[in-house]
Design an enzyme around this catalytic site. Structure first.
Site, PDB file in Angstrom:
ATOM      1  N   CYS A 170       0.834  -1.216   0.000  1.00 24.63           N
ATOM      2  CA  CYS A 170       0.000   0.000   0.000  1.00 24.63           C
ATOM      3  C   CYS A 170       0.871   1.269   0.000  1.00 24.63           C
ATOM      4  O   CYS A 170       1.485   1.568  -1.021  1.00 24.63           O
ATOM      5  CB  CYS A 170      -0.980  -0.047   1.156  1.00 24.63           C
ATOM      6  SG  CYS A 170      -2.408   0.994   0.876  1.00 24.63           S
ATOM      7  N   HIS A 180      -3.162  -5.222   1.779  1.00 25.49           N
ATOM      8  CA  HIS A 180      -2.524  -5.457   3.083  1.00 25.49           C
ATOM      9  C   HIS A 180      -2.603  -6.934   3.457  1.00 25.49           C
ATOM     10  O   HIS A 180      -3.522  -7.314   4.194  1.00 25.49           O
ATOM     11  CB  HIS A 180      -3.257  -4.659   4.165  1.00 25.49           C
ATOM     12  CG  HIS A 180      -3.083  -3.184   4.071  1.00 25.49           C
ATOM     13  ND1 HIS A 180      -2.156  -2.502   4.812  1.00 25.49           N
ATOM     14  CD2 HIS A 180      -3.714  -2.260   3.318  1.00 25.49           C
ATOM     15  CE1 HIS A 180      -2.226  -1.212   4.535  1.00 25.49           C
ATOM     16  NE2 HIS A 180      -3.163  -1.040   3.625  1.00 25.49           N
ATOM     17  N   GLU A 203      -0.959  -8.485   5.545  1.00 29.00           N
ATOM     18  CA  GLU A 203      -0.635  -8.710   6.961  1.00 29.00           C
ATOM     19  C   GLU A 203      -1.877  -8.705   7.851  1.00 29.00           C
ATOM     20  O   GLU A 203      -1.795  -9.087   9.008  1.00 29.00           O
ATOM     21  CB  GLU A 203       0.386  -7.654   7.446  1.00 29.00           C
ATOM     22  CG  GLU A 203      -0.144  -6.251   7.684  1.00 29.00           C
ATOM     23  CD  GLU A 203      -0.368  -5.446   6.399  1.00 29.00           C
ATOM     24  OE1 GLU A 203      -0.167  -5.996   5.299  1.00 29.00           O
ATOM     25  OE2 GLU A 203      -0.763  -4.277   6.507  1.00 29.00           O
TER      26      GLU A 203
HETATM   27  N1  GLN Z   1      -3.591   6.419   0.896  1.00 25.59           N
HETATM   28  C1  GLN Z   1      -2.363   6.134   1.561  1.00 25.59           C
HETATM   29  C2  GLN Z   1      -1.204   6.936   0.990  1.00 25.59           C
HETATM   30  O1  GLN Z   1      -1.351   7.661   0.060  1.00 25.59           O
HETATM   31  C3  GLN Z   1      -2.008   4.660   1.528  1.00 25.59           C
HETATM   32  C4  GLN Z   1      -3.003   3.878   2.335  1.00 25.59           C
HETATM   33  C5  GLN Z   1      -2.452   2.675   3.022  1.00 25.59           C
HETATM   34  O2  GLN Z   1      -1.243   2.427   3.085  1.00 25.59           O
HETATM   35  N2  GLN Z   1      -3.340   1.913   3.595  1.00 25.59           N
HETATM   36  O3  GLN Z   1      -0.127   6.829   1.500  1.00 25.59           O
END
Ligand code: GLN
Length: 203
Positions: free
Chosen positions: A80, A182, A184
């Site tokens: 992410c 994610h 995890e």
């Molecule tokens: N929207 C977040 C960002 O721009 C990422 C979201 C996340 O890691 N769950 O960093």
């Protein structure tokens, strides 16, 4: 020998990643300082907020050391916000936001839209045996997607159904791995197992 994998511990779900790595047979240590980074074979960049992690990397004098290790071939897995940090090109960046880079991809932040803050989807992931019959359940939280993959990177997974169908959500380039989701938080260790294998193969 089991590899020692660092988890960048500036923000995000550090403990969940460490637990997943340990259950895959790796040693896991938090990384907040350059000297801690020097002791690891590889690094996980967890989810969180990429703008905050970018700022904290600078505040902790870690931005350049992490970038140097990545350029020297250290394996890394970004989930992410971690995927955002590993991208060479970023769409929807905040003012002044930079990435560490390494992956020949263009990532769009918060790509799934404001209405859909988070959603879940079953994925078939290239390199994860059995995911065609037993898909990986992926949890996306204000997630990015990969808008474009350059010639050096390989697509591992795309969203199968719904309005985001076809969007790229997992990529690999050599010993760099990134997912929009994610793993995890689900208890399914297969993505971490794939990364630990990538790390072992690189040693
Ligand atoms: N929207 C977040 C960002 O721009 C990422 C979201 C996340 O890691 N769950 O960093």
């Amino acid at each position: 020998m089991s590899p020692t994998i660092g988890v960048l511990a500036l923000q995000g779900d550090v403990r969940e990643h460490a637990r997943a790595l340990e259950s895959c047979g790796a040693g896991a240590v938090p990384v907040r300082r350059a000297r801690e980074l020097a002791g690891v074979d590889a690094l996980v960049l967890p989810g969180g907020e990429s703008t905050t992690i970018d700022k904290l990397l600078r505040a902790f004098d870690l931005f350049d050391p992490v970038q140097d290790r990545l350029r020297a071939g250290m394996p890394a897995y970004g989930s992410c916000a971690g995927m955002i940090l590993l991208a060479d090109r970023l769409l929807g960046a905040a003012e002044g936001q930079q990435t560490l880079g390494g992956l020949d991809i263009t990532v769009r932040r918060n790509a799934f839209g404001r209405q859909v803050d988070s959603f879940e989807s079953d994925l078939v992931i290239d390199g994860i045996d059995g995911s065609d019959t037993q898909p990986v359940h992926a949890v996306f939280i204000r997630a990015p997607w990969v808008e474009e993959v350059g010639p050096a990177a390989t697509v591992l997974a795309r969203v199968v159904a719904g309005p985001a169908a076809g969007r790229i959500v997992a990529v690999r380039q050599g010993s760099l791995l990134a997912t929009s989701f994610h793993p995890e938080v689900t208890g399914d260790m297969r993505v971490h197992r794939l990364f630990v294998k990538i790390v072992r193969d690189s040693l």
